[in-house]
Every structure is written in C-alpha cells, then in structure tokens.
Design a protein around this motif. Structure first.
Motif, PDB file in Angstrom:
ATOM      1  N   GLU A 138      -0.578  -2.125  -3.175  1.00  0.00           N
ATOM      2  CA  GLU A 138       0.381  -2.314  -2.086  1.00  0.00           C
ATOM      3  C   GLU A 138      -0.177  -3.257  -1.021  1.00  0.00           C
ATOM      4  OE1 GLU A 138       3.695  -2.112   0.325  1.00  0.00           O
ATOM      5  OE2 GLU A 138       3.468  -1.481  -1.755  1.00  0.00           O
ATOM      6  N   ALA A 192       3.665   0.179  -7.161  1.00  0.00           N
ATOM      7  CA  ALA A 192       2.576  -0.310  -6.325  1.00  0.00           C
ATOM      8  C   ALA A 192       2.273  -1.724  -6.805  1.00  0.00           C
ATOM      9  CB  ALA A 192       1.349   0.579  -6.460  1.00  0.00           C
ATOM     10  N   PRO A 193       2.715  -2.756  -6.073  1.00  0.00           N
ATOM     11  CA  PRO A 193       3.306  -2.687  -4.739  1.00  0.00           C
ATOM     12  C   PRO A 193       4.709  -2.067  -4.724  1.00  0.00           C
ATOM     13  CG  PRO A 193       3.353  -4.935  -5.554  1.00  0.00           C
ATOM     14  CD  PRO A 193       2.536  -4.145  -6.534  1.00  0.00           C
ATOM     15  N   ARG A 194       5.092  -1.635  -3.519  1.00  0.00           N
ATOM     16  CA  ARG A 194       6.294  -0.837  -3.339  1.00  0.00           C
ATOM     17  C   ARG A 194       7.565  -1.573  -3.735  1.00  0.00           C
ATOM     18  NH1 ARG A 194       9.278  -0.399   1.101  1.00  0.00           N
ATOM     19  NH2 ARG A 194       7.814  -1.807   2.098  1.00  0.00           N
TER      20      ARG A 194
END
Length: 501
Positions: free
Chosen positions: A214, A353-355
């Motif tokens: 993230e 992840a990443p969001r």
C-alpha cells in the motif's frame, strides 16, 4: 509425484535475501543504544546476522527447548530482538512477545497462559532492571525451564546470550519451514479480558504485505522503524517489511527526536515507520526539508477513530500511508492523496494491497457488522482466537462458525460517499498508547489502595487515554502499586503534580 513446496516463513525470507546479497547491510542498532541498554550499537551484514542467528538457534536447541514450544521475548527495539526472533524460528519455536511496559503481574499471567518454556530479556532498558523482572516472573511460572538475557550484570541463574551469540556451534535441528505453522503469540485485551492471540507465519507476512504494498516500499529500501516491536503490528511493520524489501532495517528505540533525525540523515533512509501522531508532528516541523531522503512514511494509528479528524499531510516528497490498527486482530492501510493530503476514504468490501486493486486476496476485507461495528476478515486475521463462546442452547446443531473478527470499534456508513467512518473505540476498554486494559481493572487496583484512592483514565488526543490517580499519600500509593508488580503507567498515575516552579 513431486511434493508441493512449503509456504515461506520469516526465516525463509531472510535466507532468500542472504543468498542474493550476503555482504549487504542488514541491521543497524539505534544510535543511542549505549544510553538505552548500556551496550555498544551493532551494524550487521546479512552474513554476520546469519551467523548470530544460527548461534542463538543452536543455543535454544542445546537448552532442550522442544520444537514448537513457546519462547517469550521482552526486548527493546534493537538488533537483538530481530536476531532472537529469527533464531527462534530457525530452531522451530513459537515467539510470544511481551511489551516493555509490562511488569511482573502481567508477565507472570502471559507466561502461564502460553506455557512458555523460556524467556529472553536484556539486563536493563532505560535504567529499569528487566533481568530482575524476568527472573521474578519466571519463578511464578511453572513451565519456564530456561531464562536468558543480553547485557552485563545478569542475575545468578540467567544465561548470557552475548556468550551464546559468539559461539561457533554446529548444532541444528531439522525444521520444516512452512508458513502455516504457528509463529507468534501476541496479547490483546477485549471485553472478555486478557487474550493470547496466536498467528502463523503467513498471517504475519500478510500484515507486512498490506503495509509495504500500500505504501509502495521499494526493493532494497532503507527502512527506519521507530515503532515498538512487541505486537503483531510492530513485528509486521519492522521485520516483515524489511525482509520483503530485502534492504536495510535501521532501528530506533522510541523516542528521541534528535536521534531519529540523525539516523535518517546518516543512513539516507527512504522509508520511515512511526506512530501516526509523530509522523504528523514531523510534517509540521518541515520534514521534507530536514530529511530529504524520505519518500515513504508509514504512520500507525493505535486509535484508528482519530484518523478522519487528523491534520492534512503537507510533505510532497514523501507520501503518508495511514495504517489502522485494531488491537491484535488485524490492520489495513490507506495511502493519502497527493492533492490535499487528507485521509483516504475507507469503503467496506474486499480490498487489495495496494488498496486500489480490489478483489485481491492479499490484504483482506472490511465489513460493517449488524451491531454497527467494524469487522475484519482475511489472511492476517486470526478468526479462531477471537471466536465468541458458544451461546447456551439445548439445540444439538452448532451455530455456523463466524468467518470474521468483530473489532468492537463503532462504525457507520456515510450515505453520501459510501465511506465507512470509525466513530468510537471498544466500550469498556482503555488504551494508553499501545497498552490496553479493561476500565473495571482500574477500580479494582484502586480498591487495593484503600479508602479514598481513585484511579481513572482521562481522554487524550495523542495516546487515546492518560491515567490519573488520587490518594491520601501519593508516594505510598506508588510504592504499593510497584510492589504489586503493576505497569508503570498505573504507578506514575499517582505522581506528585504540585507545581514547584
């Protein structure tokens, strides 16, 4: 037929980096370690660290600690902590992390609840004799068979790990490196009381991935960690993020602002991991100009209900990732936008992840429970550890198992944005920094001090709560609480507040 490859452990990750770059700098001690523990700082390459890890693992095996037994660790944020944890995994042991704030009462309870076979500590930290605390707690834990520590002037009966770490022992043990095996026991406080929380290696690695991906920590990063390692978040944000990046881990014993800045500049750190309130304070002091090497700041929120009302992030050279911590249950991260530096919107549902990569299975899922609280599910969340007791029923059919953990943090959905807002911490639970306890415990300890004594928790913007006490004789109250083996936060709640200026 070929056997499936075992999933990685933290020791597997370390050995992968070791094979690629044995002479690269791996671990760096705090610059002020001599003041903190009385020992000289160490700078270790991966090859040097590997030799020390093997020596410590050999010592644990030669001390007749069976595979899969629990070894308790109470150490400051120094290289000895990283070496001890990795050595325990190499010897096939499970690590129980004991916060430095804990004193004899809590240590004894944790050792007995986990049936720990050994305890590792250091001689002193900031002037406190932790070796004596460990010896006293071990005397009340029937399972403890081995007490050892780093540093000088260790009490009689405590084995010196400084001697073990330099030995050239060839003792090893065949250990299956499987990420599904138990790795960590941390400790939480819920409405049901004190709760040991076991975790597998894969769960730890998932927590580190959620942070590192993230926040976009680059490969080969120089990471400075100034977050106490004695929790799942502390371990994931230091050891796991470091091993995933394959770079250098610079350690800082919280907290000395001048030393922190010195370490960042001296080692050209590009990633900083600190409590979120400290990150925002550094931003106010023009972090970008004073520490130009920083590119990523990971701010950990022990009080996640405070994120939405926090100040905007102004540094443009470095991005800030807010990491929401929910005790030992789990976490998730959200990088702030570059436009205005405000916290990112958190929406329920699966998140990667990443969001911004929804639907991946790496990070997990955020949900709003029917109780109006925030729930977590995913690979890092130890659902079984938080499973509610079965309700009394005459039915022979068991209720379906719950596949998420209810964090007990009150939450609601914003109808306009669809965002999930965390509005309040769990009821009946107090938090002073990383120390959580039941509100009813305060009154129990105050009653032990006699009539007229009061111990209470007051709201605090930075740490969640702060403790304050009142007694007829503050000095006697402090002595009584210290003799009971209580946390220093409770003892110092009765400090003399008279202004002598």
């Amino acid at each position: 037929m070929t056997q499936p490859t075992a999933s990685p452990t933290l020791d597997t990750l370390f050995k992968r980096v070791l094979s690629r770059q044995p002479d690269a700098l791996a671990l760096v001690d705090p610059a002020n370690k001599a003041r903190v523990t009385g020992e000289a700082p160490r700078h270790l390459t991966f090859a040097q660290a590997d030799r020390m890890i093997s020596a410590l693992a050999a010592h644990f095996i030669e001390s007749s600690l069976p595979a899969n037994s629990v070894i308790a660790v109470q150490l400051p944020n120094t290289v000895e902590f990283a070496l001890t944890v990795l050595a325990a995994y190499r010897a096939g042991l499970v690590v129980a992390v004991l916060p430095l704030l804990w004193r004899q009462a809590e240590l004894t309870m944790a050792l007995n609840r986990t049936a720990a076979r050994a305890i590792v500590t250091t001689s002193r930290v900031d002037g406190i004799l932790y070796s004596d605390l460990a010896m006293n707690a071990a005397a009340e834990a029937f399972s403890i068979r081995h007490v050892c520590g780093f540093g000088t002037d260790l009490p009689e009966g405590m084995f010196s790990l400084d001697d073990a770490i330099t030995r050239q022992s060839t003792t090893t043990r065949a250990v299956i490196q499987d990420g599904r095996k138990a790795a960590l026991i941390s400790f939480d406080v819920t409405s049901d009381g004190f709760r040991p929380v076991p975790r597998a290696h894969l769960s730890l690695i998932a927590g580190g991935l959620a942070m590192s991906l993230e926040s976009d920590v680059p490969q080969g990063a120089t990471v400075l960690s100034a977050f106490a390692p004695m929790s799942v978040a502390g371990l994931a944000s230091s050891l796991v993020v470091w091993l995933l990046s394959g770079g250098t881990l610079v350690l800082h014993h919280p907290f000395d602002e001048d030393v922190l800045e010195q370490e960042i500049i001296e080692h050209s750190c590009d990633t900083l991991i600190v409590p979120a309130q400290l990150a925002l304070r550094l931003d106010e002091l023009d972090l970008a100009a004073r520490m130009p090497s920083l590119r990523n700041v990971i701010g950990l929120w022990r009080a996640p209900e405070q994120v939405a009302s926090s100040a905007s992030w102004s540094a443009r050279r470095a991005t800030l990732t807010d990491v929401y911590l929910f005790g030992e249950a789990g976490l998730f991260g959200a990088r702030r936008t570059a436009e205005d530096g405000s916290p990112a919107l958190i929406k329920p549902g699966p998140h990667g992840a990443p969001r911004e990569l929804p639907g991946t299975s790496i990070a997990g899922e955020i949900l709003l429970t029917p109780r109006g609280t925030l729930g977590l599910r995913g690979p890092m969340v130890p659902v079984a550890a938080y499973a509610p007791p079965p309700p009394p029923s005459d039915s022979l059919i068991a209720p379906p198992p719950r596949d998420f953990v209810d964090t007990d943090y009150a939450a609601r959905l914003d109808r306009a944005t669809g965002a999930l807002n965390i509005t309040a911490p769990p009821s009946g639970i107090m938090a002073v920094g990383g120390y959580r306890f039941l509100a009813q415990d305060l009154q129990e300890w105050a009653r032990r001090l006699g009539q007229g004594a009061l111990l209470t928790a007051l709201p605090d913007r930075l740490s969640g709560h702060r403790l304050a006490g009142r007694a007829h004789d503050h000095g006697r109250a402090r002595d009584a609480l210290a003799e009971l083996g209580l946390n220093p936060l409770m003892v110092e709640a009765f400090r003399d507040r008279t202004n002598t200026a």
